[in-house]
Every structure is written in structure tokens, then in C-alpha cells.
Design a protein around this motif. Structure first.
Motif, PDB file in Angstrom:
ATOM      1  N   ALA A  34       0.843  -1.197   0.000  1.00 43.20           N
ATOM      2  CA  ALA A  34       0.000   0.000   0.000  1.00 43.20           C
ATOM      3  C   ALA A  34       0.881   1.251   0.000  1.00 43.20           C
ATOM      4  O   ALA A  34       1.948   1.277   0.611  1.00 43.20           O
ATOM      5  CB  ALA A  34      -0.908   0.016   1.213  1.00 43.20           C
ATOM      6  N   VAL A  35       0.404   2.272  -0.708  1.00 40.89           N
ATOM      7  CA  VAL A  35       1.092   3.557  -0.768  1.00 40.89           C
ATOM      8  C   VAL A  35       0.032   4.648  -0.632  1.00 40.89           C
ATOM      9  O   VAL A  35      -1.013   4.580  -1.285  1.00 40.89           O
ATOM     10  CB  VAL A  35       1.848   3.724  -2.104  1.00 40.89           C
ATOM     11  N   ASN A  36       0.296   5.608   0.231  1.00 45.16           N
ATOM     12  CA  ASN A  36      -0.623   6.725   0.428  1.00 45.16           C
ATOM     13  C   ASN A  36      -2.031   6.227   0.789  1.00 45.16           C
ATOM     14  O   ASN A  36      -3.032   6.771   0.356  1.00 45.16           O
ATOM     15  CB  ASN A  36      -0.660   7.612  -0.821  1.00 45.16           C
ATOM     16  N   GLY A  37      -2.097   5.147   1.555  1.00 44.36           N
ATOM     17  CA  GLY A  37      -3.377   4.603   2.008  1.00 44.36           C
ATOM     18  C   GLY A  37      -4.147   3.811   0.975  1.00 44.36           C
ATOM     19  O   GLY A  37      -5.285   3.425   1.213  1.00 44.36           O
ATOM     20  N   GLN A  38      -3.550   3.538  -0.167  1.00 44.03           N
ATOM     21  CA  GLN A  38      -4.223   2.800  -1.236  1.00 44.03           C
ATOM     22  C   GLN A  38      -3.419   1.548  -1.588  1.00 44.03           C
ATOM     23  O   GLN A  38      -2.197   1.554  -1.515  1.00 44.03           O
ATOM     24  CB  GLN A  38      -4.331   3.673  -2.501  1.00 44.03           C
ATOM     25  N   ARG A  39      -4.151   0.493  -2.002  1.00 47.61           N
ATOM     26  CA  ARG A  39      -3.467  -0.727  -2.453  1.00 47.61           C
ATOM     27  C   ARG A  39      -2.667  -0.438  -3.715  1.00 47.61           C
ATOM     28  O   ARG A  39      -3.067   0.373  -4.541  1.00 47.61           O
ATOM     29  CB  ARG A  39      -4.478  -1.831  -2.722  1.00 47.61           C
ATOM     30  N   VAL A  40      -1.553  -1.113  -3.851  1.00 41.25           N
ATOM     31  CA  VAL A  40      -0.681  -0.936  -5.010  1.00 41.25           C
ATOM     32  C   VAL A  40      -1.270  -1.706  -6.193  1.00 41.25           C
ATOM     33  O   VAL A  40      -1.581  -2.895  -6.065  1.00 41.25           O
ATOM     34  CB  VAL A  40       0.745  -1.441  -4.701  1.00 41.25           C
ATOM     35  N   PRO A  41      -1.423  -1.060  -7.361  1.00 40.63           N
ATOM     36  CA  PRO A  41      -1.947  -1.766  -8.532  1.00 40.63           C
ATOM     37  C   PRO A  41      -0.939  -2.764  -9.088  1.00 40.63           C
ATOM     38  O   PRO A  41       0.253  -2.695  -8.774  1.00 40.63           O
ATOM     39  CB  PRO A  41      -2.210  -0.642  -9.537  1.00 40.63           C
ATOM     40  N   ARG A  42      -1.417  -3.675  -9.925  1.00 37.17           N
ATOM     41  CA  ARG A  42      -0.538  -4.700 -10.514  1.00 37.17           C
ATOM     42  C   ARG A  42       0.628  -4.102 -11.292  1.00 37.17           C
ATOM     43  O   ARG A  42       1.711  -4.666 -11.345  1.00 37.17           O
ATOM     44  CB  ARG A  42      -1.334  -5.593 -11.457  1.00 37.17           C
ATOM     45  N   SER A  43       0.396  -2.970 -11.914  1.00 30.72           N
ATOM     46  CA  SER A  43       1.452  -2.325 -12.708  1.00 30.72           C
ATOM     47  C   SER A  43       2.580  -1.795 -11.835  1.00 30.72           C
ATOM     48  O   SER A  43       3.655  -1.484 -12.328  1.00 30.72           O
ATOM     49  CB  SER A  43       0.866  -1.177 -13.518  1.00 30.72           C
ATOM     50  N   ARG A  44       2.321  -1.666 -10.534  1.00 29.22           N
ATOM     51  CA  ARG A  44       3.254  -1.125  -9.535  1.00 29.22           C
ATOM     52  C   ARG A  44       3.577   0.345  -9.806  1.00 29.22           C
ATOM     53  O   ARG A  44       4.557   0.875  -9.333  1.00 29.22           O
ATOM     54  CB  ARG A  44       4.532  -1.967  -9.455  1.00 29.22           C
ATOM     55  N   LYS A  45       2.719   1.007 -10.582  1.00 27.88           N
ATOM     56  CA  LYS A  45       2.862   2.436 -10.856  1.00 27.88           C
ATOM     57  C   LYS A  45       1.737   3.180 -10.153  1.00 27.88           C
ATOM     58  O   LYS A  45       0.588   2.742 -10.188  1.00 27.88           O
ATOM     59  CB  LYS A  45       2.755   2.729 -12.350  1.00 27.88           C
ATOM     60  N   VAL A  46       2.077   4.284  -9.518  1.00 27.46           N
ATOM     61  CA  VAL A  46       1.071   5.133  -8.881  1.00 27.46           C
ATOM     62  C   VAL A  46       1.301   6.580  -9.301  1.00 27.46           C
ATOM     63  O   VAL A  46       2.435   6.973  -9.563  1.00 27.46           O
ATOM     64  CB  VAL A  46       1.102   5.014  -7.338  1.00 27.46           C
ATOM     65  N   ARG A  47       0.215   7.331  -9.371  1.00 31.31           N
ATOM     66  CA  ARG A  47       0.313   8.759  -9.707  1.00 31.31           C
ATOM     67  C   ARG A  47      -0.003   9.537  -8.446  1.00 31.31           C
ATOM     68  O   ARG A  47      -1.108   9.437  -7.908  1.00 31.31           O
ATOM     69  CB  ARG A  47      -0.642   9.119 -10.836  1.00 31.31           C
ATOM     70  N   LEU A  48       0.997  10.276  -7.975  1.00 31.17           N
ATOM     71  CA  LEU A  48       0.869  11.044  -6.743  1.00 31.17           C
ATOM     72  C   LEU A  48       1.500  12.416  -6.923  1.00 31.17           C
ATOM     73  O   LEU A  48       2.367  12.593  -7.778  1.00 31.17           O
ATOM     74  CB  LEU A  48       1.597  10.334  -5.591  1.00 31.17           C
ATOM     75  N   THR A  49       1.093  13.350  -6.064  1.00 26.89           N
ATOM     76  CA  THR A  49       1.798  14.626  -6.014  1.00 26.89           C
ATOM     77  C   THR A  49       3.072  14.405  -5.202  1.00 26.89           C
ATOM     78  O   THR A  49       3.200  13.398  -4.491  1.00 26.89           O
ATOM     79  CB  THR A  49       0.941  15.713  -5.330  1.00 26.89           C
ATOM     80  N   GLU A  50       3.993  15.327  -5.289  1.00 27.05           N
ATOM     81  CA  GLU A  50       5.237  15.224  -4.494  1.00 27.05           C
ATOM     82  C   GLU A  50       4.906  15.148  -3.001  1.00 27.05           C
ATOM     83  O   GLU A  50       5.532  14.390  -2.266  1.00 27.05           O
ATOM     84  CB  GLU A  50       6.149  16.426  -4.761  1.00 27.05           C
ATOM     85  N   THR A  51       3.917  15.905  -2.569  1.00 32.91           N
ATOM     86  CA  THR A  51       3.530  15.919  -1.156  1.00 32.91           C
ATOM     87  C   THR A  51       2.995  14.556  -0.739  1.00 32.91           C
ATOM     88  O   THR A  51       3.346  14.045   0.326  1.00 32.91           O
ATOM     89  CB  THR A  51       2.472  17.007  -0.899  1.00 32.91           C
TER      90      THR A  51
END
Length: 61
Positions: free
Chosen positions: A14-31
Motif C-alpha cells: 500500500a502507498v498513500n493509504g491505497q493498495r498498489v496496482p498490478r502495474s506497480r505504478k502510482v500517480r501522486l503529487t510530491e507531497t
């Protein structure tokens, strides 16, 4: 704020309170990414691409 693509490293569920997708890519702001970046859970560079590039460099030597 602009969102950027980050790559989630192996073993992270999990990253930023969300499960990690299969692609292992997430879109987040720097913050949003700051905490997980500080723990070494995220990378700005695709680990697969970096590994392939390192292999290419070794082959050239």
C-alpha cells in the motif's frame, strides 16, 4: 499540484493509504509521495528500466 508517476518497490502492498496496482505504478503529487519516498518504498525511476540499462552498460564494457 501536478501528479507524477512513481514506481512502487517489491514487497510494498500500500502507498498513500491505497493498495498498489498490478502495474506497480502510482500517480501522486510530491507531497503525497514524500513519506513513502523517505522510507524507500517508491522510486522515481522504473526499476525494470534501470536494471535493463545497467545490463546494457555491462555488456558494452
Amino acid at each position: 499540484m501536478k501528479k507524477k508517476t512513481f514506481f512502487v518497490l517489491k514487497g510494498v502492498d500500500a502507498v498513500n493509504g491505497q493498495r498498489v496496482p498490478r502495474s506497480r505504478k502510482v500517480r501522486l503529487t510530491e507531497t503525497q509521495a514524500m513519506y513513502d519516498l523517505s522510507l524507500g518504498r517508491l522510486s522515481r525511476i522504473d526499476p525494470k528500466a534501470a536494471k535493463a540499462e545497467a545490463g546494457t552498460r555491462e555488456a558494452e564494457s
